[in-house]
Write an enzyme that holds these catalytic residues in place. Structure first.
Site, PDB file in Angstrom:
ATOM      1  N   SER B  37      52.056 -83.523  66.266  1.00  0.00           N
ATOM      2  CA  SER B  37      50.751 -83.070  66.765  1.00  0.00           C
ATOM      3  C   SER B  37      49.671 -84.138  66.644  1.00  0.00           C
ATOM      4  CB  SER B  37      50.296 -81.827  66.000  1.00  0.00           C
ATOM      5  OG  SER B  37      51.263 -80.813  66.117  1.00  0.00           O
ATOM      6  N   GLU B  58      48.168 -81.465  51.456  1.00  0.00           N
ATOM      7  CA  GLU B  58      47.075 -82.375  51.813  1.00  0.00           C
ATOM      8  C   GLU B  58      46.334 -82.948  50.613  1.00  0.00           C
ATOM      9  OE1 GLU B  58      47.597 -79.349  53.005  1.00  0.00           O
ATOM     10  OE2 GLU B  58      48.098 -79.614  55.119  1.00  0.00           O
TER      11      GLU B  58
END
Lengths: 276, 313
Positions: B37, B58
């Site tokens: 993506s 993350e």
């Protein structure tokens, strides 16, 4: 004197300076700093490949302090090793001083490798440094100190997973397993259980040691020195005592933070010096 | 109206990153399970040993990126804006911004134009929460070609961390080729005298359309592409508003904290001026098609025209 006796005397000197600087600053976190003095003394005076005159030497081993509030022990060692002048430790936590309440590379303190203080952050940075060493095929090793309370933080396990995935056998963690945190004993605040078993289950080589027993500490370091090629990161699950060496501080979560007053400093120094 | 030419900023990023990677082996790339993506896959395929997929983690990715940067690498960390700025904000603050570590955070899928995925994925607060951090630089390229220029620039920028905001949907083309890029970046794309329209990202082309519409009504608008929200090009902003005495901002972001706020902060101190802020009005988005959402939330050429007239009343 044999080498272990010399190391023990050095650790006592470091502990005394931890207390003196926190007393002088009138604030700070003595408990964890005293608890890790033995392992860090063995690290800095025996195992770490470093050069205080060249703190940016590319090939140096890195030591990252993730539970940053215990920094007085690191500051005491770095000052003793002449990374910076002794006077700096009397400016701990003072406006304009480079020795911040929690250590930071933002202040360009020679020997400080990471900005820490927010629990759970340091190990990820250590993982990044260990990955860089692998990428560059460099032989330096990355050491990182974390606390048992940091094992309550999700990020620690993210980093633990990544270190195994990327086969970081050049990474070694000291888990300060003193079972104390700011709100009390870890078991009561948020029980982390058998963390040694948890790290082992994540794929780490785990050495469960008494963090104040020099034979065990040295054996663990010696074992880590032979892990190259094992593809697994190493963790010393070090049973430590908060406030170690100062009887009235030992295992008392109230000494997670707090400066000794004049009388307490005197008593603490006396008790440390008697033992040594 | 002629069909608008469009190109994906994230694809331009992926291509430019691959080129940068060929020139500089210090460049390493991280993603959190979004290689496809974010189009970092081109780099991953070419340089598998310099590409690190960190999984859905993350906060750890940002710390690892810092560690790599502190060891002489030039890391790019990419994921969706919501997970790049929001989830690991604290890690970015502590180990990237505070110690001024040059990590390039390139976030895709910002704003309403994420579309059907809805509010959970429509990051509308990232400019605000990134620019508030000392040492952080914030860039919003206007289109794919400017993205190419930005990637080239930040690949060599080691003076501090950078946050770059890109889109999911193809963005209208503003530049026919990569324009020059340097800090601070704000460029007058269409000169005018009556009102200054400050826009960033996908809203730049919309502002240019509105400018043409306003011209038909004898209103001369100056359109400024504010590519770097931080550092803000104060000189360009002040020069324009000194001339026009009226300002309007437009961004695919909350009206609180973003480009509009940055312009207001500057003008309040240097040149008090009435400012109309067009953006998302302190609310969350929802599912829908990208174009429908922009129109529903008032990020349209029509809204800019109405707003400009209101300011000039």
């Amino acid at each position: 004197m044999d080498s272990i006796t010399i190391l023990k005397k050095k650790a006592t000197e470091i502990r005394c300076n931890v207390l003196r600087m926190i007393h002088h600053a009138k604030s700070g976190h003595p408990g964890g700093a005293l608890g890790m003095a033995d392992i860090l003394t063995v690290l800095y005076y025996r195992y770490l490949r470093h050069d205080p005159l060249r703190p940016d030497w590319e090939e140096r081993d890195r030591f990252l302090l993730s539970n940053g509030h215990t920094c007085p022990v690191l500051y005491a060692i770095l000052a003793d090793q002449k990374y910076f002048p002794d006077e700096e430790i009397w400016k701990l936590r003072r406006l304009g001083g480079m020795l911040q309440g929690h250590p930071s590379t933002a202040w360009e303190v020679p020997g400080i490798e990471v900005s820490s203080g927010s629990l759970g952050n340091g190990l990820s940075v250590a993982v990044g440094m260990a990955m860089a060493a692998k990428l560059d095929q460099k032989g330096y090793r990355v050491f990182c100190q974390i606390s048992d309370a940091e094992c309550q933080a999700g990020q620690t396990w993210e980093a633990a997973t990544a270190a195994v995935h990327y086969r970081l056998d050049n990474l070694c963690i000291f888990l300060d397993w003193n079972q104390c945190q700011i709100d009390g004993h870890t078991e009561e605040v948020m029980d982390v259980g058998d963390i040694a078993a948890k790290w082992a289950a994540f794929g780490w080589r785990v050495h469960e040691i008494d963090g104040h027993n020099y034979d065990e500490i040295i054996a663990a370091f010696d074992s880590f020195a032979q892990t190259a090629g094992s593809n697994k990161p190493t963790l010393f699950a070090a049973h430590t005592i908060l406030g170690k060496g100062v009887s009235f501080m030992e295992d008392d979560p109230n000494w997670h933070h707090g400066a000794p007053n004049d009388a307490q400093l005197k008593e603490a120094l006396a008790s440390l010096l008697v033992v040594s | 109206m002629a069909e608008t030419r469009r190109a994906m900023t994230r694809e331009a990023y992926g291509r430019a990153l691959l080129e940068a990677g060929k020139e500089d082996e210090r460049i390493v790339v991280l993603t959190a399970d979004l290689a496809g993506s974010t189009h970092t896959k081109y780099f991953a395929d070419a340089f598998p040993n310099r590409f690190f997929n960190m999984g859905v983690a993350e906060p750890n990715m940002m710390g690892v990126a810092a560690g790599l940067a502190m060891s002489g690498k030039r890391p790019f960390a990419s994921t969706f804006a919501i997970f790049a700025a929001g989830k690991p904000w604290e890690q970015i603050r502590q180990v990237i911004a505070y110690p001024r570590v040059p990590v390039r955070i390139v976030a895709t899928h910002a704003g309403l134009t994420v579309g059907e995925d809805g509010a959970s994925h429509q990051m509308l607060e990232d400019i605000g929460i990134m620019r508030i951090l000392p040492n952080m630089n914030v860039i919003v390229p206007a289109d794919a070609n400017e993205t190419t220029a930005v990637v080239k620039f930040i690949a060599r920028f080691d003076a501090g961390p950078v946050y770059v905001r890109l889109s999911r949907a193809p963005s209208p083309v503003v530049f026919d080729e990569p324009p020059p890029f340097e800090f601070p970046a704000a460029t007058v794309l269409s000169p005018g005298n009556d009102i200054s329209i400050f826009a960033c990202g996908n809203m730049v082309s919309v502002a240019l359309e509105a400018c043409r519409r306003l011209a038909e009504e004898k209103i001369s608008a100056e359109v400024i592409n504010v590519s770097s929200i931080k550092p803000l090009d104060a000189e360009t902003v002040i020069t324009s508003v000194t001339k026009t005495n009226a300002a309007l901002t437009v961004e695919e972001h909350q009206i609180i904290g973003g480009l509009g706020s940055a312009i207001c902060e500057l003008l309040a101190a240097e040149l008090p001026t009435r400012v109309m802020r067009i953006g998302v009005q302190d609310r969350f988005g929802q599912s829908g098609k990208a174009e429908q959402l922009l129109s529903y939330y008032g990020l349209s050429e029509q809204q800019i025209v109405v707003g400009a007239k209101e300011v000039l009343k």
